[in-house]
Write an enzyme that holds these catalytic residues in place. Sequence first.
Site, mmCIF file in Angstrom:
data_model
loop_
_atom_site.group_PDB
_atom_site.id
_atom_site.type_symbol
_atom_site.label_atom_id
_atom_site.label_comp_id
_atom_site.label_asym_id
_atom_site.label_seq_id
_atom_site.Cartn_x
_atom_site.Cartn_y
_atom_site.Cartn_z
ATOM 1 C CB ALA A 10 -0.909 -0.009 1.225
ATOM 2 N N GLY A 11 0.922 1.929 -1.124
ATOM 3 C CA GLY A 11 1.781 3.096 -1.269
ATOM 4 C C GLY A 11 2.946 2.794 -2.182
ATOM 5 C CG LEU A 12 2.865 1.238 -5.570
ATOM 6 C CD1 LEU A 12 2.213 0.874 -6.894
ATOM 7 C CD2 LEU A 12 3.924 0.212 -5.191
ATOM 8 C CB VAL A 15 9.700 3.693 0.692
ATOM 9 C CG1 VAL A 15 9.976 2.388 1.440
ATOM 10 C CG2 VAL A 15 10.489 4.834 1.310
ATOM 11 C CD GLU A 131 14.858 -2.381 12.410
ATOM 12 O OE1 GLU A 131 15.214 -1.300 12.924
ATOM 13 O OE2 GLU A 131 14.882 -3.450 13.026
ATOM 14 N N GLY A 136 15.523 4.894 9.486
ATOM 15 C CA GLY A 136 15.695 4.385 8.131
ATOM 16 C C GLY A 136 16.273 2.994 8.068
ATOM 17 C CB ILE A 138 20.038 2.414 11.658
ATOM 18 C CG1 ILE A 138 20.873 3.471 10.934
ATOM 19 C CG2 ILE A 138 20.805 1.887 12.866
ATOM 20 C CD1 ILE A 138 21.157 4.713 11.769
ATOM 21 C CE LYS A 207 12.130 9.232 11.779
ATOM 22 N NZ LYS A 207 13.139 9.899 10.941
ATOM 23 N N GLY A 304 15.648 7.722 2.422
ATOM 24 C CA GLY A 304 15.911 7.356 1.035
ATOM 25 C C GLY A 304 15.202 6.073 0.670
#
Length: 437
Positions: A10-12, A15, A131, A136, A138, A207, A304
């Site tokens: 869901a979501g293109l 990422v 995760e 990102g 890590i 976060k 990214g």
Amino acid sequence: MADALKIGVAGLGTVGASLVRIISERHENLATACGRAITVTAVSARDRTKDRGIDVTSATWYDDPAAMAREGDIDVLVELIGGASGAAKDAVNAALERGIHVVTANKALLAEDGVALAALAEEKGVLLNFEAAVAGGIPVIKAVRESLTGNTMTRVYGIMNGTCNYILTRMEKEGLSFEDCLKEAQRLGYAEADPSFDINGNDTAHKLAILTSLAFGCEISCDDIYLEGISNITQDDIRAAAELGYRIKLLGVAQRTGGGIEQRVHPTMVPHDTVIAQVDGVTNAVAIESDILGDLLMVGPGAGGDATASAVLGDIADIAKSRPGAQTVPALGRPAKSLEPYKRARMRSHEGGYFIRMRVADRIGVIAAIARRMADNQISLESIVQHSANGERDAPTKTIIMVTHATTELSIRNAVKAMESDGYIVGKPQVIRIEKP
């Protein structure tokens, strides 16, 4: 080999497109590593006609991601829409209610509803993996949730927003203003058209709230975080920090104290010779202090398409390697019902050094008045430096820069308030905490 693991994405965006491409390119390697193939069987996005550089013709297209979660031929919903409400929340809830696994990079949703979603996942016996929601690429979530089991963690902190770190790095290295660096970050795609969520510290706070829950076994509380952004950082602060042996970073810090848990996000001066001070650009870093392992610092790409997709794919691979009936890892490290209620420590009990910069009227007795107010609040000064405004010896104002020894937030605020009431301060004083990792 087990049946293929069927994925619904869901979501293109950046990422999502990276994830689909990597799964396609590394199909055979993933099947070997996971013991089963990973196949994208359904996708959802707003625009069917957009060229994303990937082939999704073999997947079923859904305009509504929640419908895909409810009805799609999928074993895992990968939610990459973002946002604490709306389509993202509806899709995740629908997937968990149906009893299928969820992988998400959505820190806002987790910060707001993570405990309820974790409880629902446990009730349905499925995994909720996230995760990519923090730092990102890590692997800090897995480290805190699984690898450090048995450790008592006392503090987690770090650079968790690439946009802010990029701006502060360029301000220091190129002498640019905050405004100029922000414009360049927007041009390069590191900052949104509306950058307030990043530069005001909200992204870091979400976060941090997730990490705090994992590290300290408490409920998520993103509303109990002391928050300062970086928009008031100037070249005067950058230069003064360098002269004193520090660099300025936007840090998220959570620590356990005798009075509860303290969470704060704010610009921070860190010693130039520390590892975290050397983390530049869009790179992230997360440090963990624990009793058995000691100190751990993880550094890597914080944003990214490929970096975030790598973290998402790691979560998918964990699901692919799991087997039906196996015990699932609680999303927040322990069963949601056993999480401790969040107890907020008073921010003003924080102890540490402080940097204070203020412009004052150039008149007799000002330095003595400053020293008196500091002494009244039991604040010891490590250094105090006076500069003429704009380098002019006869200017009507002076800039005073002070660095204190360890003191309390309450003492600093009381001292500054008293100095403001004395009437010799021009404008708003700048106060920046000093952390010595």
